[in-house]
Design a protein around this motif. Structure first.
Motif, short mmCIF file in Angstrom:
data_model
loop_
_atom_site.label_atom_id
_atom_site.label_comp_id
_atom_site.label_asym_id
_atom_site.label_seq_id
_atom_site.Cartn_x
_atom_site.Cartn_y
_atom_site.Cartn_z
N UNK A 141 0.85 -1.19 0.00
CA UNK A 141 0.00 0.00 0.00
C UNK A 141 0.88 1.23 0.00
N UNK A 142 0.61 2.15 -0.91
CA UNK A 142 1.36 3.40 -0.96
C UNK A 142 0.46 4.50 -0.42
N UNK A 143 0.96 5.20 0.60
CA UNK A 143 0.21 6.26 1.25
C UNK A 143 0.80 7.60 0.83
N UNK A 144 -0.04 8.48 0.34
CA UNK A 144 0.37 9.82 -0.05
C UNK A 144 0.45 10.69 1.20
N UNK A 145 1.64 11.08 1.57
CA UNK A 145 1.85 11.82 2.82
C UNK A 145 1.11 13.16 2.82
N UNK A 146 0.96 13.78 1.65
CA UNK A 146 0.27 15.07 1.57
C UNK A 146 -1.23 14.94 1.81
N UNK A 147 -1.83 13.86 1.38
CA UNK A 147 -3.29 13.73 1.41
C UNK A 147 -3.81 12.74 2.46
N UNK A 148 -2.94 12.05 3.11
CA UNK A 148 -3.33 10.99 4.04
C UNK A 148 -4.29 11.48 5.12
N UNK A 180 6.47 16.91 3.57
CA UNK A 180 5.77 17.09 4.85
C UNK A 180 6.80 17.17 5.97
N UNK A 181 6.37 17.68 7.11
CA UNK A 181 7.28 17.86 8.23
C UNK A 181 7.60 16.53 8.90
N UNK A 182 8.67 16.53 9.65
CA UNK A 182 9.07 15.34 10.41
C UNK A 182 7.97 14.95 11.40
#
Length: 83
Positions: free
Chosen positions: A3-10, A39-41
């Motif tokens: 599964x690939x999760x989009x960090x910007x839209x999650x 995205x930030x840490x």
């Protein structure tokens, strides 16, 4: 399953209660959090925590496709799943 999760839209997808997002994380052997470079840490740490709660057995990779961060490790792990 991967599964690939989009960090910007999650976060937005989870807030909307998107059951498909949660289900694909639950079923995954490997979860790749992509776009970690935008995205930030703190956001990454929160995502890892949420993904771990949904799927404590899955392996999580933080990746950035444009930068190539952790892509080799992810590809190697995916290859191991098919062996």
């Amino acid at each position: 399953m991967v599964s690939i999760v989009d960090a910007e839209r999650y976060g937005v997808l989870l807030e909307l209660g998107m059951p498909l997002v949660v289900k694909k994380i639950e079923l995954a052997h490997v979860v790749a959090i992509n776009k970690m470079d935008v995205v930030s840490e703190k956001e990454i740490e929160e995502m890892i925590g949420r993904v771990s709660e949904i799927n404590p057995e899955g392996t999580i990779y933080q990746v950035s496709a444009p930068e190539g961060t952790n892509m080799a490790a992810l590809v190697d792990r995916i290859g191991q799943l098919w062996d």
